[in-house]
Design a protein around this motif. Structure first.
Motif, mmCIF file in Angstrom:
data_model
loop_
_atom_site.group_PDB
_atom_site.id
_atom_site.type_symbol
_atom_site.label_atom_id
_atom_site.label_comp_id
_atom_site.label_asym_id
_atom_site.label_seq_id
_atom_site.Cartn_x
_atom_site.Cartn_y
_atom_site.Cartn_z
ATOM 1 N N ALA A 29 10.648 53.273 -20.089
ATOM 2 C CA ALA A 29 9.902 52.574 -19.043
ATOM 3 C C ALA A 29 8.419 52.483 -19.385
ATOM 4 O O ALA A 29 7.773 51.449 -19.133
ATOM 5 N N VAL A 30 7.859 53.545 -19.969
ATOM 6 C CA VAL A 30 6.441 53.528 -20.327
ATOM 7 C C VAL A 30 6.157 52.455 -21.369
ATOM 8 O O VAL A 30 5.124 51.764 -21.310
ATOM 9 N N LEU A 31 7.047 52.269 -22.327
ATOM 10 C CA LEU A 31 6.864 51.204 -23.314
ATOM 11 C C LEU A 31 6.766 49.840 -22.640
ATOM 12 O O LEU A 31 5.932 49.001 -23.014
ATOM 13 N N ASP A 32 7.618 49.617 -21.622
ATOM 14 C CA ASP A 32 7.583 48.330 -20.933
ATOM 15 C C ASP A 32 6.357 48.194 -20.042
ATOM 16 O O ASP A 32 5.850 47.085 -19.850
ATOM 17 N N VAL A 33 5.867 49.300 -19.489
ATOM 18 C CA VAL A 33 4.636 49.252 -18.705
ATOM 19 C C VAL A 33 3.493 48.726 -19.568
ATOM 20 O O VAL A 33 2.739 47.814 -19.167
ATOM 21 N N LEU A 34 3.343 49.269 -20.764
ATOM 22 C CA LEU A 34 2.278 48.822 -21.653
ATOM 23 C C LEU A 34 2.464 47.362 -22.047
ATOM 24 O O LEU A 34 1.494 46.602 -22.135
ATOM 25 N N VAL B 225 2.338 47.538 -12.034
ATOM 26 C CA VAL B 225 3.676 47.679 -12.620
ATOM 27 C C VAL B 225 4.350 48.920 -12.031
ATOM 28 O O VAL B 225 3.932 50.046 -12.315
ATOM 29 N N PRO B 226 5.409 48.745 -11.229
ATOM 30 C CA PRO B 226 6.095 49.895 -10.632
ATOM 31 C C PRO B 226 7.240 50.418 -11.502
ATOM 32 O O PRO B 226 7.962 49.650 -12.145
ATOM 33 N N VAL B 227 7.396 51.721 -11.479
ATOM 34 C CA VAL B 227 8.522 52.383 -12.138
ATOM 35 C C VAL B 227 9.172 53.319 -11.116
ATOM 36 O O VAL B 227 8.490 54.161 -10.519
ATOM 37 N N ALA B 228 10.462 53.162 -10.934
ATOM 38 C CA ALA B 228 11.207 53.984 -9.984
ATOM 39 C C ALA B 228 11.666 55.278 -10.639
ATOM 40 O O ALA B 228 12.079 55.281 -11.809
ATOM 41 N N GLN C 268 13.346 53.595 -13.984
ATOM 42 C CA GLN C 268 13.529 52.187 -14.297
ATOM 43 C C GLN C 268 12.311 51.370 -13.923
ATOM 44 O O GLN C 268 11.742 51.544 -12.830
ATOM 45 N N LEU C 269 11.921 50.476 -14.834
ATOM 46 C CA LEU C 269 10.899 49.491 -14.526
ATOM 47 C C LEU C 269 11.407 48.581 -13.412
ATOM 48 O O LEU C 269 12.539 48.122 -13.442
ATOM 49 N N MET C 270 10.565 48.330 -12.421
ATOM 50 C CA MET C 270 10.887 47.410 -11.331
ATOM 51 C C MET C 270 10.026 46.169 -11.550
ATOM 52 O O MET C 270 8.834 46.174 -11.233
ATOM 53 N N VAL D 283 8.079 56.215 -6.440
ATOM 54 C CA VAL D 283 7.660 55.106 -7.302
ATOM 55 C C VAL D 283 6.295 55.427 -7.907
ATOM 56 O O VAL D 283 5.363 55.803 -7.191
ATOM 57 N N THR D 284 6.197 55.263 -9.234
ATOM 58 C CA THR D 284 4.913 55.355 -9.920
ATOM 59 C C THR D 284 4.397 53.948 -10.149
ATOM 60 O O THR D 284 5.094 53.114 -10.726
ATOM 61 N N ILE D 285 3.179 53.673 -9.690
ATOM 62 C CA ILE D 285 2.543 52.376 -9.891
ATOM 63 C C ILE D 285 1.525 52.521 -11.017
ATOM 64 O O ILE D 285 0.705 53.440 -11.000
ATOM 65 N N PHE D 286 1.594 51.602 -11.977
ATOM 66 C CA PHE D 286 0.667 51.623 -13.112
ATOM 67 C C PHE D 286 -0.236 50.393 -13.076
ATOM 68 O O PHE D 286 0.177 49.307 -12.662
ATOM 69 N N ALA D 287 -1.461 50.577 -13.550
ATOM 70 C CA ALA D 287 -2.416 49.479 -13.653
ATOM 71 C C ALA D 287 -3.443 49.823 -14.732
ATOM 72 O O ALA D 287 -3.529 50.975 -15.180
ATOM 73 N N LEU D 288 -4.198 48.830 -15.158
ATOM 74 C CA LEU D 288 -5.292 49.095 -16.091
ATOM 75 C C LEU D 288 -6.361 49.912 -15.370
ATOM 76 O O LEU D 288 -6.791 49.565 -14.267
#
Length: 289
Positions: free
Chosen positions: A52-57, A142-145, A166-168, A266-271
């Protein structure tokens, strides 16, 4: 910030009505066709978090990273399948990664450019999941469940043996959630149930019994582990009861219940160096129901 009277919790400063209205429109980071082409498939055992982290980036436009680097940064833990039962169960309770490992892994892998924020959904929160996610996605987050897949299992299907990250990547107008690894569209209610779970894990009968052979020092399940939940859940007693059933030719217990290292949410990612990133890190926790 005061909690809204009812319904959904605003994301990033939106009003409750704005969040509801935007949720009805849906929101996507990728189309289904893009997701099919661009999603990262599971990169290794217990490595759904690193995947999931790979897809977040990738979604945040930071390019590609090597699978081995993602696993190293996330510090993926593996099951110790060859261990005696107590150590095997301990390894199962923490195999893979927690949301905290995903956040630190994404930060390290991106050279500090990515920030993550985890939102607990257990105990139950006052939130409409689909509109809440849609609001964040529309802003470019970018959310990840982090889900307990042993919850809300469809009738007739086998109970999975693990939690899952999982990437949402989108929310449909009907609030169904688009997920990657594997590519899937899941109802809001089903996803929400899996995101609102106690931190426990079911271990299958056969996985317990095949690793039990006297002398097996089960007392460590109550006395040797620092987490008091091993005693609260009486994991030692559960194992002894399962063994006793086997000796009597019974098979009533399909699983034992052990503590899990993971928290559902849910973890939300952003720059990090963006208005969105700053808003993300200062947004209040979701209010309890």
């Amino acid at each position: 910030m005061d909690a809204p009277a009812a319904g959904i919790w605003p994301a990033g400063g939106a009003s409750e009505q704005e969040c509801e209205d935007e949720g009805k429109q849906g929101a996507v980071l990728w189309s289904l066709e893009e997701a099919l082409e661009r999603q990262t498939l599971q990169i290794g055992a217990s490595a759904c978090g690193a995947t999931a982290v790979l897809d977040v980036l990738r979604v945040l436009g930071l390019g590609e990273a090597a699978a081995e680097d993602a696993n190293r940064c996330v510090r993926t833990r593996l099951r110790r399948n060859e261990s005696a039962l107590p150590d095997y169960l301990l390894s199962r309770s923490e195999a893979g990664a927690t949301h905290a490992q995903l956040i630190s892994g994404a930060e390290e892998l991106s050279g500090g450019r990515v920030a993550g924020r985890f939102f607990h959904l257990h105990p139950q929160r006052r939130v409409r999941l689909g509109p809440w996610l849609a609001r964040w996605i529309r802003r470019g987050a970018v959310p990840v469940a982090t889900m307990n897949m042993q919850v809300a299992v469809p009738r007739g299907e086998e109970v999975p043996d693990a939690w899952h990250h999982q990437l949402m990547f989108g929310v449909a107008p009907n609030n169904a959630i688009f997920m990657a690894n594997p590519l899937d569209v899941v109802s809001e209610s089903e996803v929400h149930q899996r995101l609102c779970s106690e931190s426990v894990l079911l271990i299958r009968r056969e996985d317990v019994l095949q690793r039990f052979s006297p002398p097996c020092h089960l007392s460590s399940l109550s006395e040797g582990f620092t987490d008091p939940r091993w005693r609260t859940l009486d994991v030692e007693g559960q194992v002894r009861q399962m063994v006793l059933e086997e000796e009597r030719g019974q098979s009533k217990m399909a699983h034992i219940v052990i503590p899990a290292a993971y928290s559902s949410g849910v973890t939300i990612f952003a720059l990090r160096d963006s208005d969105l990133g700053r808003d993300l890190l200062t947004t209040p926790e979701l209010p309890l129901l």
